[in-house]
Design a protein around this motif. Sequence first.
Motif, PDB file in Angstrom:
ATOM      1  N   TYR A  23       0.763  -1.172  -0.064  1.00  0.00           N
ATOM      2  CA  TYR A  23      -0.046  -0.136  -0.058  1.00  0.00           C
ATOM      3  C   TYR A  23       0.891   1.054   0.073  1.00  0.00           C
ATOM      4  CZ  TYR A  23      -3.372   3.434   1.410  1.00  0.00           C
ATOM      5  OH  TYR A  23      -4.196   4.662   1.491  1.00  0.00           O
ATOM      6  N   PRO A  24       1.157   2.065  -1.090  1.00  0.00           N
ATOM      7  CA  PRO A  24       1.682   3.487  -1.041  1.00  0.00           C
ATOM      8  C   PRO A  24       0.854   4.548  -0.634  1.00  0.00           C
ATOM      9  CG  PRO A  24       0.847   2.727  -3.379  1.00  0.00           C
ATOM     10  CD  PRO A  24       0.461   1.754  -2.331  1.00  0.00           C
ATOM     11  N   LYS A  25       1.334   5.046   0.346  1.00  0.00           N
ATOM     12  CA  LYS A  25       0.703   6.007   1.135  1.00  0.00           C
ATOM     13  C   LYS A  25      -0.140   6.902   0.108  1.00  0.00           C
ATOM     14  CE  LYS A  25       2.964   9.505   3.019  1.00  0.00           C
ATOM     15  NZ  LYS A  25       3.848   9.917   3.768  1.00  0.00           N
ATOM     16  N   GLY A  26      -1.409   7.440   0.383  1.00  0.00           N
ATOM     17  CA  GLY A  26      -1.995   8.367  -0.426  1.00  0.00           C
ATOM     18  C   GLY A  26      -2.509   7.820  -1.784  1.00  0.00           C
ATOM     19  N   ARG A  27      -2.167   6.594  -2.311  1.00  0.00           N
ATOM     20  CA  ARG A  27      -2.308   5.904  -3.429  1.00  0.00           C
ATOM     21  C   ARG A  27      -2.988   4.766  -3.562  1.00  0.00           C
ATOM     22  NH1 ARG A  27       3.095   5.779  -6.338  1.00  0.00           N
ATOM     23  NH2 ARG A  27       3.911   5.579  -4.239  1.00  0.00           N
ATOM     24  N   PRO A  28      -3.982   4.571  -2.866  1.00  0.00           N
ATOM     25  CA  PRO A  28      -4.692   3.228  -2.648  1.00  0.00           C
ATOM     26  C   PRO A  28      -4.971   2.642  -4.024  1.00  0.00           C
ATOM     27  CG  PRO A  28      -6.241   4.792  -2.119  1.00  0.00           C
ATOM     28  CD  PRO A  28      -4.901   5.861  -2.292  1.00  0.00           C
ATOM     29  N   ASP A  29      -5.252   3.347  -5.167  1.00  0.00           N
ATOM     30  CA  ASP A  29      -5.366   3.061  -6.600  1.00  0.00           C
ATOM     31  C   ASP A  29      -4.259   1.963  -7.082  1.00  0.00           C
ATOM     32  OD1 ASP A  29      -4.441   5.493  -6.319  1.00  0.00           O
ATOM     33  OD2 ASP A  29      -4.464   5.437  -8.681  1.00  0.00           O
ATOM     34  N   GLU A  30      -3.104   2.282  -6.522  1.00  0.00           N
ATOM     35  CA  GLU A  30      -1.668   1.729  -6.788  1.00  0.00           C
ATOM     36  C   GLU A  30      -1.459   0.574  -5.756  1.00  0.00           C
ATOM     37  OE1 GLU A  30       1.300   4.327  -7.543  1.00  0.00           O
ATOM     38  OE2 GLU A  30       0.278   5.103  -9.240  1.00  0.00           O
ATOM     39  N   ALA A  31      -2.526   0.236  -5.024  1.00  0.00           N
ATOM     40  CA  ALA A  31      -2.114  -0.861  -4.028  1.00  0.00           C
ATOM     41  C   ALA A  31      -2.010  -2.304  -4.715  1.00  0.00           C
ATOM     42  CB  ALA A  31      -3.029  -0.883  -2.834  1.00  0.00           C
ATOM     43  N   ALA A  32      -1.498  -3.329  -4.075  1.00  0.00           N
ATOM     44  CA  ALA A  32      -1.343  -4.726  -4.692  1.00  0.00           C
ATOM     45  C   ALA A  32      -1.793  -5.755  -3.430  1.00  0.00           C
ATOM     46  CB  ALA A  32      -0.271  -5.008  -5.512  1.00  0.00           C
ATOM     47  N   TYR A  33      -2.395  -6.714  -3.863  1.00  0.00           N
ATOM     48  CA  TYR A  33      -2.578  -7.827  -3.005  1.00  0.00           C
ATOM     49  C   TYR A  33      -1.844  -8.934  -3.472  1.00  0.00           C
ATOM     50  CZ  TYR A  33      -4.480 -11.566  -0.002  1.00  0.00           C
ATOM     51  OH  TYR A  33      -4.501 -12.754   0.685  1.00  0.00           O
ATOM     52  N   ILE A  34      -0.814  -9.396  -2.815  1.00  0.00           N
ATOM     53  CA  ILE A  34      -0.135 -10.715  -3.370  1.00  0.00           C
ATOM     54  C   ILE A  34      -0.684 -11.843  -2.820  1.00  0.00           C
ATOM     55  CG2 ILE A  34       2.156 -11.629  -3.665  1.00  0.00           C
ATOM     56  CD1 ILE A  34       1.528  -8.913  -5.184  1.00  0.00           C
ATOM     57  N   ALA A  35      -1.190 -13.056  -3.168  1.00  0.00           N
ATOM     58  CA  ALA A  35      -1.869 -13.845  -2.712  1.00  0.00           C
ATOM     59  C   ALA A  35      -1.123 -15.239  -3.073  1.00  0.00           C
ATOM     60  CB  ALA A  35      -3.457 -13.947  -3.139  1.00  0.00           C
ATOM     61  N   PHE A  36      -1.462 -16.181  -2.320  1.00  0.00           N
ATOM     62  CA  PHE A  36      -1.264 -17.763  -2.618  1.00  0.00           C
ATOM     63  C   PHE A  36      -1.866 -18.024  -4.087  1.00  0.00           C
ATOM     64  CE2 PHE A  36      -0.299 -22.358  -2.050  1.00  0.00           C
ATOM     65  CZ  PHE A  36       0.884 -22.139  -1.854  1.00  0.00           C
ATOM     66  N   ARG A  37      -1.109 -18.733  -4.823  1.00  0.00           N
ATOM     67  CA  ARG A  37      -1.769 -19.363  -6.158  1.00  0.00           C
ATOM     68  C   ARG A  37      -3.142 -20.069  -6.161  1.00  0.00           C
ATOM     69  NH1 ARG A  37       2.194 -21.321  -9.530  1.00  0.00           N
ATOM     70  NH2 ARG A  37       3.725 -20.132  -8.439  1.00  0.00           N
ATOM     71  N   ASN A  38      -3.281 -20.918  -4.939  1.00  0.00           N
ATOM     72  CA  ASN A  38      -4.448 -21.603  -4.920  1.00  0.00           C
ATOM     73  C   ASN A  38      -5.513 -20.817  -4.205  1.00  0.00           C
ATOM     74  OD1 ASN A  38      -4.189 -21.514  -2.115  1.00  0.00           O
ATOM     75  ND2 ASN A  38      -3.977 -23.920  -1.836  1.00  0.00           N
ATOM     76  N   GLU A  39      -5.330 -19.481  -4.130  1.00  0.00           N
ATOM     77  CA  GLU A  39      -6.046 -18.464  -3.295  1.00  0.00           C
ATOM     78  C   GLU A  39      -7.143 -17.943  -4.494  1.00  0.00           C
ATOM     79  OE1 GLU A  39      -5.807 -14.943  -0.006  1.00  0.00           O
ATOM     80  OE2 GLU A  39      -3.981 -16.172  -0.573  1.00  0.00           O
ATOM     81  N   LYS A  40      -6.964 -18.358  -5.808  1.00  0.00           N
ATOM     82  CA  LYS A  40      -7.571 -17.535  -6.795  1.00  0.00           C
ATOM     83  C   LYS A  40      -9.058 -18.073  -6.956  1.00  0.00           C
ATOM     84  CE  LYS A  40      -6.393 -21.277 -10.390  1.00  0.00           C
ATOM     85  NZ  LYS A  40      -5.553 -21.917  -9.128  1.00  0.00           N
ATOM     86  N   ASP A  41      -9.477 -19.215  -6.512  1.00  0.00           N
ATOM     87  CA  ASP A  41     -10.684 -19.769  -6.406  1.00  0.00           C
ATOM     88  C   ASP A  41     -11.630 -18.601  -5.371  1.00  0.00           C
ATOM     89  OD1 ASP A  41     -10.304 -21.516  -8.453  1.00  0.00           O
ATOM     90  OD2 ASP A  41     -10.077 -23.382  -7.220  1.00  0.00           O
ATOM     91  N   SER A  42     -11.038 -18.535  -4.201  1.00  0.00           N
ATOM     92  CA  SER A  42     -11.773 -17.881  -3.097  1.00  0.00           C
ATOM     93  C   SER A  42     -11.834 -16.515  -3.681  1.00  0.00           C
ATOM     94  CB  SER A  42     -11.050 -17.883  -1.823  1.00  0.00           C
ATOM     95  OG  SER A  42     -10.931 -19.069  -1.488  1.00  0.00           O
ATOM     96  N   LEU A  43     -10.909 -15.859  -4.185  1.00  0.00           N
ATOM     97  CA  LEU A  43     -10.918 -14.595  -4.887  1.00  0.00           C
ATOM     98  C   LEU A  43     -11.853 -14.441  -6.046  1.00  0.00           C
ATOM     99  CD1 LEU A  43      -7.046 -13.761  -4.875  1.00  0.00           C
ATOM    100  CD2 LEU A  43      -9.058 -12.792  -3.240  1.00  0.00           C
ATOM    101  N   GLN A  44     -11.883 -15.311  -6.684  1.00  0.00           N
ATOM    102  CA  GLN A  44     -12.929 -15.535  -7.949  1.00  0.00           C
ATOM    103  C   GLN A  44     -14.513 -15.601  -7.405  1.00  0.00           C
ATOM    104  OE1 GLN A  44     -13.579 -19.141 -10.457  1.00  0.00           O
ATOM    105  NE2 GLN A  44     -13.160 -17.757 -12.023  1.00  0.00           N
ATOM    106  N   ASN A  45     -14.528 -16.483  -6.238  1.00  0.00           N
ATOM    107  CA  ASN A  45     -15.874 -16.298  -5.562  1.00  0.00           C
ATOM    108  C   ASN A  45     -16.438 -15.270  -4.959  1.00  0.00           C
ATOM    109  OD1 ASN A  45     -16.036 -18.935  -6.282  1.00  0.00           O
ATOM    110  ND2 ASN A  45     -15.631 -19.934  -4.349  1.00  0.00           N
ATOM    111  N   ARG A  46     -15.435 -14.226  -4.463  1.00  0.00           N
ATOM    112  CA  ARG A  46     -15.846 -12.997  -4.067  1.00  0.00           C
ATOM    113  C   ARG A  46     -16.048 -12.154  -5.119  1.00  0.00           C
ATOM    114  NH1 ARG A  46     -13.510 -11.649   1.441  1.00  0.00           N
ATOM    115  NH2 ARG A  46     -14.163  -9.420   0.649  1.00  0.00           N
ATOM    116  N   ALA A  47     -15.591 -12.232  -6.092  1.00  0.00           N
ATOM    117  CA  ALA A  47     -16.013 -11.458  -7.342  1.00  0.00           C
ATOM    118  C   ALA A  47     -17.186 -11.557  -7.695  1.00  0.00           C
ATOM    119  CB  ALA A  47     -14.710 -11.436  -8.293  1.00  0.00           C
ATOM    120  N   LEU A  48     -17.433 -13.013  -7.914  1.00  0.00           N
ATOM    121  CA  LEU A  48     -18.982 -13.443  -8.364  1.00  0.00           C
ATOM    122  C   LEU A  48     -20.003 -12.788  -7.271  1.00  0.00           C
ATOM    123  CD1 LEU A  48     -18.028 -16.925  -9.820  1.00  0.00           C
ATOM    124  CD2 LEU A  48     -18.431 -14.856 -11.020  1.00  0.00           C
TER     125      LEU A  48
END
Length: 406
Positions: free
Chosen positions: A66-91
């Motif tokens: 998280y760069p201070k003052g720039r939330p639009d440039e933040a990134a979440y680095i997740a584990f590779r098998n986390e993609k299904d959980s993240l996809q479910n959240r999006a759906l």
Amino acid sequence: MIQTSPAPDLPFSFAALDDRLEQAGVDILISSSRHNLAYLLGGHRHHFFEAAEAIGVSRYLPLLVYPKGRPDEAAYIAFRNEKDSLQNRALEGRALWPATVRPAASGVADAVALAIDHIRAIGGPGGRIGVETHFLPWLAGQALRDAFPAHGLVDANRPLERLRAVKSDAELDRLREASERVVAAMQAVMRSTRPGTSKRAIERALRREEEARGLLFDYALITLGTSLNRAPSDQVCRDGDIMSLDSGGNLDGYIGDLCRMAVFGEADAELEDLLGEVRTVQDAARKPLAPGVRGGDVFSFAQAALAALPSAASTTFVAHGMGLVSHEAPRLTAQGPISYPADDADLPLEAGMILSIETTLQHPRRGFIKIEDTVAITPDGHVGFGDEGRGWTRAGLEAPPRQAGP
């Protein structure tokens, strides 16, 4: 666009986070602890690693950049098998807020490498990098130092802790529910426990009762009779014994941590007086609590009442913050059972803060007598969460529930 008020699923505002980071001299934050990641990401937890974090030769290491003052440039680095959980959240319409979400890591080395790549892609750290020094593996810290040798690493625990110290309405609701459910579970166990039951069996029963109420069981500290030993064991309760149950159970990560007392039989006059002394200290500590009160003064209020009691020499008092972490900000003493600096002792209490207040009397003849309460600071004073059962509960009055299986 920078968010200046909380999103529906976030308990904080980016403006408040930026202010905390500015005060701490942090230009870019890398969060790595499970509790702070869940907080900053609006409750997201990856189910696969709830029981253990080791996998292969490394471990699960999610990172939020998280760069201070720039939330639009933040990134979440997740584990590779986390993609299904993240996809479910999006759906489900609950996608995480960072614009960059990368479920590509398989351990510490590649997680921190991906974080470094992202920092370089957005123009570098700018200034100092804030990390959670107690929750970042040595390998990751060394990689960050090597990648950005001109930028110092500083501990970001304090700004994140102060940000979490004032709870949102949704957080307060979870803490109230967690506290009430823990007390209800403890009272159910007390009323159904019969003489001859071991501490290990009591712990198992409490786990069942908390889980039946939708809580994740954390622990149980149990005393029986005159023993001061609170660890699970084969010790059994007997007629006339007293029992203390001190348990933590959490709801969506928010901890309910309280202690209540029971007696196998009738509480005699001495027991009533002893528990009355404990309640006197608890009530004296709670009564003046309100926004603006100096945090450390809760000890002054308690000690003034404690000094006048017959059992003062055998009685101790402690107060600490509660939330996603047991013993979090506000941190009010450096003399408690958990070692940390009293960084909040001279600061005023604020509405939305949570205190765990506990008084313990270790009587040489009658045993371990304790009450632990959870108190929320409100705009006009305070309120107790889970205040039921602060007197003696009669143990063994109800039949234990039937259990399936052996």
